[in-house]
Design a protein around this motif. Structure first.
Motif, PDB file in Angstrom:
ATOM      1  N   PHE A 100      -2.087  45.329 -17.882  1.00 10.85           N
ATOM      2  CA  PHE A 100      -1.317  46.443 -18.091  1.00 10.85           C
ATOM      3  C   PHE A 100      -1.011  46.335 -19.690  1.00 10.85           C
ATOM      4  O   PHE A 100       0.011  46.854 -20.168  1.00 10.85           O
ATOM      5  N   GLY A 101      -1.942  45.768 -20.482  1.00 14.64           N
ATOM      6  CA  GLY A 101      -1.793  45.668 -21.787  1.00 14.64           C
ATOM      7  C   GLY A 101      -0.933  44.774 -22.487  1.00 14.64           C
ATOM      8  O   GLY A 101      -0.255  44.736 -23.474  1.00 14.64           O
ATOM      9  N   VAL A 102      -0.418  43.628 -21.655  1.00 18.72           N
ATOM     10  CA  VAL A 102       0.567  42.361 -22.123  1.00 18.72           C
ATOM     11  C   VAL A 102      -0.444  41.496 -23.069  1.00 18.72           C
ATOM     12  O   VAL A 102      -1.433  41.229 -22.500  1.00 18.72           O
ATOM     13  N   HIS A 103       0.312  41.374 -24.209  1.00 18.66           N
ATOM     14  CA  HIS A 103      -0.372  40.477 -24.995  1.00 18.66           C
ATOM     15  C   HIS A 103       0.204  39.066 -25.159  1.00 18.66           C
ATOM     16  O   HIS A 103      -0.483  38.206 -25.556  1.00 18.66           O
ATOM     17  N   GLU A 104       1.540  39.106 -25.168  1.00 12.87           N
ATOM     18  CA  GLU A 104       2.405  37.994 -25.500  1.00 12.87           C
ATOM     19  C   GLU A 104       3.481  37.954 -24.475  1.00 12.87           C
ATOM     20  O   GLU A 104       4.112  38.922 -23.967  1.00 12.87           O
ATOM     21  N   LEU A 149      -0.344  30.443 -19.143  1.00 17.17           N
ATOM     22  CA  LEU A 149      -0.393  31.555 -20.065  1.00 17.17           C
ATOM     23  C   LEU A 149      -1.648  31.158 -21.100  1.00 17.17           C
ATOM     24  O   LEU A 149      -2.372  32.491 -21.091  1.00 17.17           O
ATOM     25  N   ALA A 150      -1.779  30.326 -21.412  1.00 14.73           N
ATOM     26  CA  ALA A 150      -2.907  29.637 -22.363  1.00 14.73           C
ATOM     27  C   ALA A 150      -4.367  29.995 -21.568  1.00 14.73           C
ATOM     28  O   ALA A 150      -5.187  30.624 -22.002  1.00 14.73           O
ATOM     29  N   GLU A 151      -4.444  29.576 -20.317  1.00 14.71           N
ATOM     30  CA  GLU A 151      -5.549  29.918 -19.663  1.00 14.71           C
ATOM     31  C   GLU A 151      -5.922  31.287 -19.267  1.00 14.71           C
ATOM     32  O   GLU A 151      -6.933  31.603 -19.238  1.00 14.71           O
ATOM     33  N   GLN A 152      -4.734  32.178 -19.205  1.00 12.63           N
ATOM     34  CA  GLN A 152      -5.065  33.621 -19.140  1.00 12.63           C
ATOM     35  C   GLN A 152      -5.185  34.107 -20.403  1.00 12.63           C
ATOM     36  O   GLN A 152      -5.400  35.489 -20.460  1.00 12.63           O
ATOM     37  N   GLY A 153      -5.233  33.603 -21.672  1.00 18.25           N
ATOM     38  CA  GLY A 153      -5.702  34.005 -22.811  1.00 18.25           C
ATOM     39  C   GLY A 153      -4.344  34.940 -23.312  1.00 18.25           C
ATOM     40  O   GLY A 153      -4.543  35.862 -24.024  1.00 18.25           O
ATOM     41  N   LEU A 154      -3.068  34.714 -22.933  1.00 13.46           N
ATOM     42  CA  LEU A 154      -1.981  35.294 -23.355  1.00 13.46           C
ATOM     43  C   LEU A 154      -1.141  34.412 -24.511  1.00 13.46           C
ATOM     44  O   LEU A 154      -1.000  33.188 -24.288  1.00 13.46           O
ATOM     45  N   GLN A 203       2.237  33.228 -26.370  1.00 15.80           N
ATOM     46  CA  GLN A 203       3.666  32.778 -25.683  1.00 15.80           C
ATOM     47  C   GLN A 203       4.637  32.684 -26.816  1.00 15.80           C
ATOM     48  O   GLN A 203       4.361  32.380 -27.881  1.00 15.80           O
ATOM     49  N   VAL A 204       6.019  32.796 -26.247  1.00 15.67           N
ATOM     50  CA  VAL A 204       6.952  32.476 -26.886  1.00 15.67           C
ATOM     51  C   VAL A 204       7.974  31.677 -25.978  1.00 15.67           C
ATOM     52  O   VAL A 204       8.134  32.345 -24.879  1.00 15.67           O
ATOM     53  N   VAL A 205       8.737  30.855 -26.496  1.00 18.23           N
ATOM     54  CA  VAL A 205       9.721  30.262 -25.892  1.00 18.23           C
ATOM     55  C   VAL A 205      11.144  30.726 -26.228  1.00 18.23           C
ATOM     56  O   VAL A 205      11.411  30.392 -27.563  1.00 18.23           O
ATOM     57  N   LEU A 206      11.840  31.444 -25.170  1.00 20.99           N
ATOM     58  CA  LEU A 206      13.099  32.062 -25.646  1.00 20.99           C
ATOM     59  C   LEU A 206      14.165  31.202 -24.938  1.00 20.99           C
ATOM     60  O   LEU A 206      14.046  31.011 -23.672  1.00 20.99           O
ATOM     61  N   SER A 207      15.299  30.704 -25.717  1.00 23.62           N
ATOM     62  CA  SER A 207      16.195  29.734 -25.133  1.00 23.62           C
ATOM     63  C   SER A 207      17.246  30.515 -24.881  1.00 23.62           C
ATOM     64  O   SER A 207      17.664  31.693 -25.290  1.00 23.62           O
TER      65      SER A 207
END
Length: 282
Positions: free
Chosen positions: A125-129, A158-163, A165-169
């Motif tokens: 669905f167009g998700v990149h991150e 996420l890395a395996e899916q090619g996306l 990522q951001v860690v938000l606390s």
């Protein structure tokens, strides 16, 4: 006052709003840098239309929408797909934040955010991150070991899916704990951007109420870090001391990939103006 460009941890800061905060975002738009990320929550008292409309307005105003996906609030994969498709139609699906959510009992098939990521459909669905949650001061209902296991699993998947990522606390008050937590994240091989959840300027009673709700710190600890008095709960507390302390404790190597994310409590304009005043003071 001459507006100063945010520096350090405040460079590329992000903000959070609810679906009901659209008028407040429009009021604050002039004070928020173009291209800033604005997260849109996924609350139980909001519906799909409200969430999507808010993301659409964020985009229209020149900001980057980051819609939340609350795993335990989703009743089915069909509902997840409907939401993602609606976001894609308004060009607001590129960045999302996937979180477990508040309900103790899942309303559908997803017990946590990892289960949503495991569907593998986000990219369709167009998700990149994808943003994933971190807890510098722990979680009142989840063991610390489990939090680390899930963070690592989500990052790997996420890395395996090619996306990206951001860690938000979750929001925090203790700069020492946050800086130690950032090092622990890096030690686990996660080198993505980390956005440190920070309460924007808020009424002191409201600030303490949110902290209690999320099991973050203690009233005495928050008073020590924020520098106000429990005997006078009238007024507003800003994150000046916390941000200053954190900037002093975060290493130069981490600063480039660590940013501040503001939980605004609806105070979008107050938060944006606080950033300007803090940056000018520096």
């Amino acid at each position: 006052m001459i507006q100063m460009a945010p520096t350090g941890l405040l460079t590329d800061f992000s903000l959070e709003m609810t679906g009901k905060d659209v008028p407040k975002l429009e009021e604050a738009a002039h004070a928020i840098p173009q291209g800033a990320r604005v997260n849109v929550t996924f609350l139980g008292n909001e519906d799909l239309t409200m969430r999507v409309d808010a993301a659409r307005v964020v985009k229209r105003l020149g900001f980057v929408p980051v819609p939340h996906i609350s795993a335990r609030r989703l009743k089915s994969q069909a509902e997840l797909e409907e939401f993602l498709e609606a976001l894609q139609q308004v060009d607001a699906s590129e960045h999302v934040f996937v979180v477990g959510g508040d309900p103790a009992t899942p309303e559908g098939p997803y017990t946590d955010s990892l289960a949503v990521i495991r569907t593998g459909i986000l990219k369709d669905f167009g998700v990149h991150e994808v943003g994933i949650a971190g807890y510098p001061e722990g979680h009142p209902d989840i063991r610390t070991e489990t939090l680390w296991e899930h963070l690592t699993a989500k990052s790997t998947l996420l890395a395996e899916q090619g996306l990206e990522q951001v860690v938000l606390s979750q929001f925090a008050f203790d700069a020492d704990k946050v800086s130690s937590w950032i090092r622990a994240v890096r030690d686990r091989g996660i080198d993505s951007t980390i956005r440190i959840g920070t309460p924007g300027p808020a009424g002191i009673k409201r600030l303490l109420g949110y902290a209690k709700r999320f099991g973050v710190g203690t009233s005495a600890g928050i008073v020590k870090k924020y520098g106000f008095s429990l005997t006078n709960l009238i007024g507003t507390a800003g994150p000046d001391r916390f941000v200053t302390d954190l900037e002093q404790k975060v290493s130069a190597a981490d600063e480039a990939a660590a940013k501040i994310h503001f939980y605004t409590f609806g105070g979008l304009l107050a938060t944006a103006e606080w950033v300007q005043q803090y940056s000018a003071g520096k």
